[in-house]
Design a protein around this motif. Structure first.
Motif, PDB file in Angstrom:
ATOM      1  N   ILE A 122       0.852  -1.162  -0.098  1.00  0.00           N
ATOM      2  CA  ILE A 122      -0.259  -0.068   0.135  1.00  0.00           C
ATOM      3  C   ILE A 122       0.834   1.378   0.175  1.00  0.00           C
ATOM      4  O   ILE A 122       1.602   1.561   0.865  1.00  0.00           O
ATOM      5  N   PHE A 123       0.667   1.988  -1.045  1.00  0.00           N
ATOM      6  CA  PHE A 123       1.449   3.443  -1.028  1.00  0.00           C
ATOM      7  C   PHE A 123       0.371   4.536  -1.011  1.00  0.00           C
ATOM      8  O   PHE A 123      -0.323   4.660  -1.816  1.00  0.00           O
ATOM      9  N   ALA A 124       0.445   5.015   0.142  1.00  0.00           N
ATOM     10  CA  ALA A 124      -0.541   6.172   0.452  1.00  0.00           C
ATOM     11  C   ALA A 124       0.094   7.871   0.738  1.00  0.00           C
ATOM     12  O   ALA A 124       1.212   7.569   1.297  1.00  0.00           O
ATOM     13  N   PHE A 125      -0.326   8.413   0.125  1.00  0.00           N
ATOM     14  CA  PHE A 125       0.334   9.850   0.004  1.00  0.00           C
ATOM     15  C   PHE A 125      -0.699  10.899   0.567  1.00  0.00           C
ATOM     16  O   PHE A 125      -1.776  10.849   0.110  1.00  0.00           O
ATOM     17  N   ALA A 126      -0.263  11.862   1.284  1.00  0.00           N
ATOM     18  CA  ALA A 126      -1.170  13.083   1.596  1.00  0.00           C
ATOM     19  C   ALA A 126      -0.379  14.213   1.354  1.00  0.00           C
ATOM     20  O   ALA A 126       0.966  14.189   1.106  1.00  0.00           O
ATOM     21  N   THR A 127      -1.315  15.266   0.844  1.00  0.00           N
ATOM     22  CA  THR A 127      -0.572  16.446   0.159  1.00  0.00           C
ATOM     23  C   THR A 127      -1.175  17.861   0.823  1.00  0.00           C
ATOM     24  O   THR A 127      -0.947  17.697   2.066  1.00  0.00           O
ATOM     25  N   SER A 128      -1.275  18.789   0.559  1.00  0.00           N
ATOM     26  CA  SER A 128      -1.425  20.358   1.119  1.00  0.00           C
ATOM     27  C   SER A 128      -2.177  20.209   2.341  1.00  0.00           C
ATOM     28  O   SER A 128      -1.482  20.846   3.321  1.00  0.00           O
ATOM     29  N   ALA A 129      -3.484  19.747   2.499  1.00  0.00           N
ATOM     30  CA  ALA A 129      -4.055  19.756   3.618  1.00  0.00           C
ATOM     31  C   ALA A 129      -3.477  19.220   4.820  1.00  0.00           C
ATOM     32  O   ALA A 129      -3.423  20.012   6.000  1.00  0.00           O
ATOM     33  N   VAL A 130      -2.712  18.088   4.742  1.00  0.00           N
ATOM     34  CA  VAL A 130      -2.308  17.569   5.833  1.00  0.00           C
ATOM     35  C   VAL A 130      -0.799  17.921   5.843  1.00  0.00           C
ATOM     36  O   VAL A 130      -0.645  18.141   7.415  1.00  0.00           O
ATOM     37  N   ARG A 131      -0.216  18.339   5.095  1.00  0.00           N
ATOM     38  CA  ARG A 131       1.193  19.137   5.284  1.00  0.00           C
ATOM     39  C   ARG A 131       1.043  20.418   5.833  1.00  0.00           C
ATOM     40  O   ARG A 131       2.194  20.851   6.626  1.00  0.00           O
ATOM     41  N   SER A 132      -0.072  21.212   5.672  1.00  0.00           N
ATOM     42  CA  SER A 132       0.001  22.572   6.443  1.00  0.00           C
ATOM     43  C   SER A 132      -0.939  22.533   7.571  1.00  0.00           C
ATOM     44  O   SER A 132      -0.964  23.397   8.251  1.00  0.00           O
ATOM     45  N   ALA A 133      -1.500  21.148   7.906  1.00  0.00           N
ATOM     46  CA  ALA A 133      -2.259  21.423   9.159  1.00  0.00           C
ATOM     47  C   ALA A 133      -1.326  21.052  10.514  1.00  0.00           C
ATOM     48  O   ALA A 133      -0.365  20.258  10.506  1.00  0.00           O
ATOM     49  N   GLU A 134      -1.657  21.768  11.363  1.00  0.00           N
ATOM     50  CA  GLU A 134      -0.884  21.582  12.702  1.00  0.00           C
ATOM     51  C   GLU A 134      -1.064  20.197  13.504  1.00  0.00           C
ATOM     52  O   GLU A 134      -0.252  19.680  14.133  1.00  0.00           O
ATOM     53  N   ASN A 135      -2.487  19.596  13.070  1.00  0.00           N
ATOM     54  CA  ASN A 135      -2.594  18.327  13.714  1.00  0.00           C
ATOM     55  C   ASN A 135      -2.284  17.295  12.571  1.00  0.00           C
ATOM     56  O   ASN A 135      -2.865  16.063  12.762  1.00  0.00           O
ATOM     57  N   GLY A 136      -1.551  17.599  11.654  1.00  0.00           N
ATOM     58  CA  GLY A 136      -1.531  16.778  10.402  1.00  0.00           C
ATOM     59  C   GLY A 136      -0.749  15.292  10.896  1.00  0.00           C
ATOM     60  O   GLY A 136      -0.907  14.377  10.302  1.00  0.00           O
ATOM     61  N   VAL A 178      -1.870  11.764  10.702  1.00  0.00           N
ATOM     62  CA  VAL A 178      -1.288  10.342  10.057  1.00  0.00           C
ATOM     63  C   VAL A 178      -0.917   9.211  10.890  1.00  0.00           C
ATOM     64  O   VAL A 178      -0.828   8.156  10.776  1.00  0.00           O
ATOM     65  N   THR A 179      -0.415   9.506  12.201  1.00  0.00           N
ATOM     66  CA  THR A 179      -0.347   8.529  13.356  1.00  0.00           C
ATOM     67  C   THR A 179      -1.597   7.696  13.822  1.00  0.00           C
ATOM     68  O   THR A 179      -1.546   6.456  13.762  1.00  0.00           O
ATOM     69  N   GLU A 180      -2.648   8.457  13.790  1.00  0.00           N
ATOM     70  CA  GLU A 180      -3.836   7.891  14.100  1.00  0.00           C
ATOM     71  C   GLU A 180      -4.281   6.840  12.872  1.00  0.00           C
ATOM     72  O   GLU A 180      -4.713   5.666  13.102  1.00  0.00           O
ATOM     73  N   ILE A 181      -4.109   7.149  11.567  1.00  0.00           N
ATOM     74  CA  ILE A 181      -4.390   6.265  10.435  1.00  0.00           C
ATOM     75  C   ILE A 181      -3.333   5.173  10.694  1.00  0.00           C
ATOM     76  O   ILE A 181      -3.904   4.055  10.419  1.00  0.00           O
ATOM     77  N   LYS A 182      -2.205   5.408  11.030  1.00  0.00           N
ATOM     78  CA  LYS A 182      -1.256   3.959  10.998  1.00  0.00           C
ATOM     79  C   LYS A 182      -1.790   3.014  12.257  1.00  0.00           C
ATOM     80  O   LYS A 182      -1.959   1.903  11.956  1.00  0.00           O
ATOM     81  N   GLU A 183      -2.062   3.815  13.316  1.00  0.00           N
ATOM     82  CA  GLU A 183      -2.665   2.933  14.460  1.00  0.00           C
ATOM     83  C   GLU A 183      -4.181   2.308  14.128  1.00  0.00           C
ATOM     84  O   GLU A 183      -4.327   0.979  14.376  1.00  0.00           O
ATOM     85  N   LYS A 184      -4.872   2.869  13.401  1.00  0.00           N
ATOM     86  CA  LYS A 184      -6.396   2.385  12.982  1.00  0.00           C
ATOM     87  C   LYS A 184      -6.381   1.454  11.707  1.00  0.00           C
ATOM     88  O   LYS A 184      -6.895   0.357  11.981  1.00  0.00           O
ATOM     89  N   PHE A 185      -5.639   1.856  11.002  1.00  0.00           N
ATOM     90  CA  PHE A 185      -5.752   1.032   9.762  1.00  0.00           C
ATOM     91  C   PHE A 185      -4.406   0.251   9.085  1.00  0.00           C
ATOM     92  O   PHE A 185      -4.366  -0.447   8.095  1.00  0.00           O
ATOM     93  N   ASN A 186      -3.223   0.604   9.944  1.00  0.00           N
ATOM     94  CA  ASN A 186      -2.112  -0.157   9.528  1.00  0.00           C
ATOM     95  C   ASN A 186      -1.560   0.580   8.141  1.00  0.00           C
ATOM     96  O   ASN A 186      -1.057  -0.372   7.206  1.00  0.00           O
ATOM     97  N   ILE A 187      -1.943   1.640   7.779  1.00  0.00           N
ATOM     98  CA  ILE A 187      -1.421   2.221   6.547  1.00  0.00           C
ATOM     99  C   ILE A 187      -0.652   3.326   7.024  1.00  0.00           C
ATOM    100  O   ILE A 187      -0.905   4.335   7.732  1.00  0.00           O
ATOM    101  N   GLU A 188       0.484   3.209   6.310  1.00  0.00           N
ATOM    102  CA  GLU A 188       1.745   4.439   6.562  1.00  0.00           C
ATOM    103  C   GLU A 188       1.621   5.346   5.483  1.00  0.00           C
ATOM    104  O   GLU A 188       1.773   5.038   4.239  1.00  0.00           O
ATOM    105  N   VAL A 189       1.164   6.702   5.885  1.00  0.00           N
ATOM    106  CA  VAL A 189       0.858   7.588   4.942  1.00  0.00           C
ATOM    107  C   VAL A 189       2.175   8.350   4.868  1.00  0.00           C
ATOM    108  O   VAL A 189       2.717   9.054   6.030  1.00  0.00           O
ATOM    109  N   GLN A 190       2.513   8.505   3.311  1.00  0.00           N
ATOM    110  CA  GLN A 190       3.720   9.599   3.391  1.00  0.00           C
ATOM    111  C   GLN A 190       3.378  10.857   3.207  1.00  0.00           C
ATOM    112  O   GLN A 190       2.365  11.198   2.227  1.00  0.00           O
ATOM    113  N   VAL A 191       3.442  12.100   3.975  1.00  0.00           N
ATOM    114  CA  VAL A 191       3.156  13.318   3.720  1.00  0.00           C
ATOM    115  C   VAL A 191       4.332  14.087   2.822  1.00  0.00           C
ATOM    116  O   VAL A 191       5.401  13.984   3.139  1.00  0.00           O
ATOM    117  N   ILE A 192       4.003  14.277   1.692  1.00  0.00           N
ATOM    118  CA  ILE A 192       4.884  14.685   0.573  1.00  0.00           C
ATOM    119  C   ILE A 192       4.858  16.196   0.319  1.00  0.00           C
ATOM    120  O   ILE A 192       3.811  16.874   0.811  1.00  0.00           O
TER     121      ILE A 192
END
Length: 318
Positions: free
Chosen positions: A77-91, A95-109
């Motif tokens: 699984i290749f997951a990418f997050a872009t502008s909204a996540v990279r600029s969010a203070e709680n971004g 991403v950590t919660e996604i890893k814990e809940k779904f075991n998906i590693e999100v790359q914020v590029i």
């Protein structure tokens, strides 16, 4: 030989995309694809945050995507997050919660990595030639501009002027008011000086729009001409005159009227107004008779990297 399977998740500011593929030597076949208007930028992007409601929509969609991925027995699984996540203070917490809940590693590029992947997706679609083209991808949070040709990208930059941001800043009335369009245009002039310098330096002779807004604009144009889009094609041509007629329509209709335009989809009905203003502005600086609309963008750029159809410059799938 059993094909290698992969899942690509593009967590955009407006839309989450899922693409499930079989990877072959130098090519791929699509198992399944879906896009959902999650709108994680809504209500929070101007304050650099992801709201609880947006997070809830994101998790609901990712659970759905995970069920589909597991159903196909896909491990990569290749997951990418872009502008909204990279600029969010709680971004990063998101991403950590996604890893814990779904075991998906999100790359914020970052913006340059995003632009490079978009370039590789557009190149993969066959939209480019030996001549320099200006490429653009209008996201909800950012807009990526790339100048290059089928050999290489010569210049690229990401600007935090995506559709959701422009909506929040300028589109208060429906239909949009002339003074709102003027204010938006002045804002673009202020923000895009680097782009205008690059256009002067590299003199692109073509304009390619990637995915999203450009898919919908070409759908509207093809519907108006009563032409059916071929499912096997990745590139569609939109005459400048055709775009200008559509843009004029979009600026003068309210939401319920825009929804009735053949080819319009509900998830684009708001953002397409400010996106059309942006394209109109760009067309003042790039003299083209035809806009090329590429179905391929970031997700397909990721695939290009996975199957080795790229130079691996500027973005990697580590």
């Amino acid at each position: 030989m059993i094909p290698r399977k992969a899942a690509i998740i593009d967590m955009g500011t407006n839309t989450f995309h899922l693409l499930l593929v079989n990877l072959h030597a130098g090519d791929f076949t699509t198992i399944y694809k879906e896009k959902i208007a999650v709108k994680i930028g809504q209500g929070g992007i101007s304050n650099n945050t992801i709201t609880q409601e947006a997070k809830k929509r994101a998790f609901h969609t990712l659970q759905h995507f995970k069920n589909l991925i597991d159903g196909e027995g896909i491990r990569e699984i290749f997951a990418f997050a872009t502008s909204a996540v990279r600029s969010a203070e709680n971004g990063s917490q998101f991403v950590t919660e996604i890893k814990e809940k779904f075991n998906i590693e999100v790359q914020v590029i970052d913006g340059l990595q995003e632009a490079q992947l978009i370039y590789e997706g557009i190149r993969f679609s066959g939209s480019l030639s030996a001549e320099n083209h200006l490429m653009m991808d209008i996201g909800g949070g950012s807009v990526e501009f790339i100048i290059g040709n089928e050999q290489e990208s010569l210049w690229k930059q990401s600007f935090e002027i995506g559709g959701q941001r422009l909506l929040d800043l300028f589109h208060y009335h429906d239909p949009i008011l002339p003074e709102e369009i003027s204010n938006l245009t002045l804002f673009l002039e202020e923000k895009l000086t680097d782009l205008l310098d690059a256009i002067n330096t590299f003199s692109p002779t073509g304009l390619v729009g990637a995915s999203g807004t450009f898919d919908t604009l070409s759908d509207i144009y093809y519907a108006s001409q009563q032409i059916k889009k071929a499912k096997t094609e990745q590139t569609f041509l939109l005459p400048r005159v055709g775009f200008e007629l559509i843009a004029e329509q979009l600026l003068n209709l309210n939401k319920s009227e825009r929804l009735k335009i053949p080819g319009m989809i509900p998830m684009r009905v708001d953002m397409i107004v400010v996106a059309s203003c942006l394209i109109t502005y760009i067309l003042k600086h790039v003299a083209v008779d035809t806009l090329t609309c590429s179905n391929f963008a970031l997700k397909e750029g990721v695939i290009a990297q996975l199957i080795g159809k790229n130079s691996l410059e500027g973005a990697s799938l580590n």
